[in-house]
Design an enzyme around this catalytic site. Structure first.
Site, PDB file in Angstrom:
ATOM      1  N   SER A 176     -79.934 -35.234  12.379  1.00  0.00           N
ATOM      2  CA  SER A 176     -80.183 -35.048  10.939  1.00  0.00           C
ATOM      3  C   SER A 176     -81.073 -36.137  10.320  1.00  0.00           C
ATOM      4  O   SER A 176     -81.838 -35.816   9.395  1.00  0.00           O
ATOM      5  CB  SER A 176     -78.893 -34.846  10.147  1.00  0.00           C
ATOM      6  OG  SER A 176     -78.023 -35.939  10.281  1.00  0.00           O
ATOM      7  N   ASP A 193     -77.580 -31.513  20.513  1.00  0.00           N
ATOM      8  CA  ASP A 193     -77.158 -32.906  20.324  1.00  0.00           C
ATOM      9  C   ASP A 193     -77.650 -33.785  21.479  1.00  0.00           C
ATOM     10  O   ASP A 193     -77.214 -33.602  22.617  1.00  0.00           O
ATOM     11  CB  ASP A 193     -75.626 -32.915  20.265  1.00  0.00           C
ATOM     12  CG  ASP A 193     -75.074 -34.270  19.889  1.00  0.00           C
ATOM     13  OD1 ASP A 193     -75.846 -35.246  19.857  1.00  0.00           O
ATOM     14  OD2 ASP A 193     -73.865 -34.356  19.628  1.00  0.00           O
TER      15      ASP A 193
HETATM   16  P1  4NP Z   1     -75.913 -36.323  15.952  1.00  0.00           P
HETATM   17  O1  4NP Z   1     -75.417 -36.878  17.368  1.00  0.00           O
HETATM   18  O2  4NP Z   1     -74.854 -35.337  15.498  1.00  0.00           O
HETATM   19  O3  4NP Z   1     -77.199 -35.661  16.244  1.00  0.00           O
HETATM   20  O4  4NP Z   1     -76.011 -37.530  15.050  1.00  0.00           O
HETATM   21  C1  4NP Z   1     -74.137 -37.436  17.538  1.00  0.00           C
HETATM   22  C2  4NP Z   1     -73.951 -38.769  17.274  1.00  0.00           C
HETATM   23  C3  4NP Z   1     -72.711 -39.343  17.472  1.00  0.00           C
HETATM   24  C4  4NP Z   1     -71.653 -38.560  17.916  1.00  0.00           C
HETATM   25  C5  4NP Z   1     -71.850 -37.215  18.155  1.00  0.00           C
HETATM   26  C6  4NP Z   1     -73.091 -36.653  17.970  1.00  0.00           C
HETATM   27  N1  4NP Z   1     -70.385 -39.143  18.147  1.00  0.00           N
HETATM   28  O5  4NP Z   1     -69.488 -38.438  18.601  1.00  0.00           O
HETATM   29  O6  4NP Z   1     -70.223 -40.339  17.868  1.00  0.00           O
END
Ligand code: 4NP
Length: 158
Positions: free
Chosen positions: A16, A125
């Protein structure tokens, strides 16, 4: 009236922030910055106050994009304040739908539904992936999707 866009992903440190930065760039290039406000937020609260993942920052730097925002969690008021709230994948969309109050003003949209092929509409992700290829991929998807959304929005189609 200023139109407001909120880019949302799970952690607000990978996808994001990139989507936010690319949307701002798209709007700046079109010369309409005064008419839009763009922000980003997380579904979860794990990274509140943190800058993006270093790979997200290096991807933006590589593409000459500055980024100074910090992670925050989405809140109920966002559904009243923003016109468009974008998720990056189906899980984000399902979370957004369950968080949205009944009186939500915001349109809940998946970013990849704009301008991308059916097989490429999920912005995956990249957090747990090794290296930064997933970040570059997310950036490229955002460039196409933000431009396509912007075009539809200014044409009054969305
Ligand atoms: P994002 O990626 O959703 O693209 O910011 C992630 C960042 C951290 C985590 C999961 C997804 N986490 O679980 O910490």
């Amino acid at each position: 009236m200023v139109k407001k866009i909120l880019m949302v992903c799970l952690g607000n440190i990978c996808r994001s922030p990139i989507a936010e930065a690319v949307m701002i760039e798209t709007i700046e290039k079109a010369g309409t910055s005064a008419e839009w406000k763009v922000d980003s937020a997380a579904i979860g609260d794990w990274h509140r106050g943190n800058p993006p993942d270093h790979r997200a920052l290096s991807t933006m730097t590589k593409h000459n994009i500055k980024y100074n925002n910090k992670a925050r969690q989405i809140k109920k008021q966002d559904f009243h304040d923003f016109d468009y709230i974008f998720g990056m994948d189906e899980e984000n969309m399902s979370d957004l739908r369950s968080l949205a109050p009944p009186s939500s003003k915001a349109k809940l949209l998946m970013l990849g539904d704009f301008g991308l092929d059916k097989g490429d509409r999920i912005i995956v992700d990249p957090y747990y992936q090794r290296g930064d290829a997933g970040f570059e991929k997310a950036y490229q998807q955002c460039v196409v999707a933000c431009a396509a959304f912007y075009e539809q929005a200014v044409a009054g189609k969305i």
